[in-house]
Design an enzyme around this catalytic site. Structure first.
Site, PDB file in Angstrom:
ATOM      1  N   ARG A   1       0.812  -1.217   0.000  1.00 37.48           N
ATOM      2  CA  ARG A   1       0.000   0.000   0.000  1.00 37.48           C
ATOM      3  C   ARG A   1       0.852   1.277   0.000  1.00 37.48           C
ATOM      4  NH1 ARG A   1      -5.133   1.260   0.289  1.00 37.48           N
ATOM      5  NH2 ARG A   1      -5.587   3.371   1.013  1.00 37.48           N
TER       6      ARG A   1
ATOM      7  N   HIS B   1      -7.819   8.361   4.172  1.00 40.53           N
ATOM      8  CA  HIS B   1      -7.679   7.685   2.881  1.00 40.53           C
ATOM      9  C   HIS B   1      -6.311   7.027   2.723  1.00 40.53           C
ATOM     10  CE1 HIS B   1      -8.924   6.533  -0.975  1.00 40.53           C
ATOM     11  NE2 HIS B   1      -9.346   7.683  -1.472  1.00 40.53           N
TER      12      HIS B   1
END
Length: 220
Positions: A14, A191
């Site tokens: 990520r 986010h």
């Protein structure tokens, strides 16, 4: 006891998303959904159990099922995730129109959690101040209730530069529609660690667990 596991950013899948939404375009967002709590309310009424701790347990259970909701920075500013995190929830004081936040250690067994909740509220619920129960651990997430209004949207405007990565939940006043009872639930997330897919999955699992209330909502 919950352990904190460091994330190796250079080998984290990520990483580009985290760096984009944490550094390049700091971004938090919120999503509000109505949760069908008809079965949960019915079960609570039949067993004479309080609804608020049942909802806290429900949210905590789904939160602890997913790493993205347990991700944060430690006291040294290192990124990582907790084995589990505990709810820190609000209790309203009508006489002064203020509230306190109390934390209770999460337990996957509802009966154990419910008993701990009742003890914490009995001990600290009437105490004034923002945080009457001291020594809140780092592995907590905030949850509040606004039971006076059935909102359709809610946004806390948390600064995306503050470095706060854990989710924040707000419950509204539940209402009846179409023969069912619905609970407005708002979730605020960063986010950098949580995309729309993750939050959508979370809300779907919350709904599934609410439907399944007869299988877990019991106190021994």
């Amino acid at each position: 006891m919950s352990n904190f596991h460091l994330i190796d950013l250079d080998h984290w899948g990520r990483k580009p998303y985290f760096e984009h939404y944490f550094n390049a375009v700091p971004c938090t967002y919120s999503m509000t959904a109505n949760i069908d709590i008809t079965a949960l309310l019915c079960e609570s009424k039949q067993k004479k159990l309080k609804v608020y701790p049942a909802l806290i347990y429900l949210l905590s259970t789904v939160v602890n099922a997913h790493r993205e909701f347990c991700t944060s920075f430690d006291e040294n500013g290192a990124l990582g995730y907790w084995d589990n995190i505990n709810p820190s929830y609000t209790v309203f004081h009508p006489e002064g129109e203020t509230f306190s936040s109390i934390w209770t250690v999460y337990h996957e067994n509802f009966s154990t959690f419910y008993t701990a909740y009742l003890e914490d509220v009995k001990t600290y619920g009437a105490m004034p101040g923002l945080a009457p129960k001291l020594n809140e651990p780092a592995n907590t997430f905030p949850l509040s209730s606004i039971p006076w209004v059935s909102f359709t949207g809610f946004n806390l405007n948390v600064s995306p530069n503050a470095g706060y990565l854990r989710p924040i939940f707000t419950l509204g006043k539940y209402f009846k529609q179409g023969g069912k009872t619905w609970l407005p639930l708002s979730a605020q997330v960063h986010h950098a660690v949580c995309d729309g897919y993750h939050l959508g999955r979370f809300l779907n699992e919350v709904q599934a667990l609410a439907f399944a209330a007869p299988t877990w909502l019991t106190v021994s």
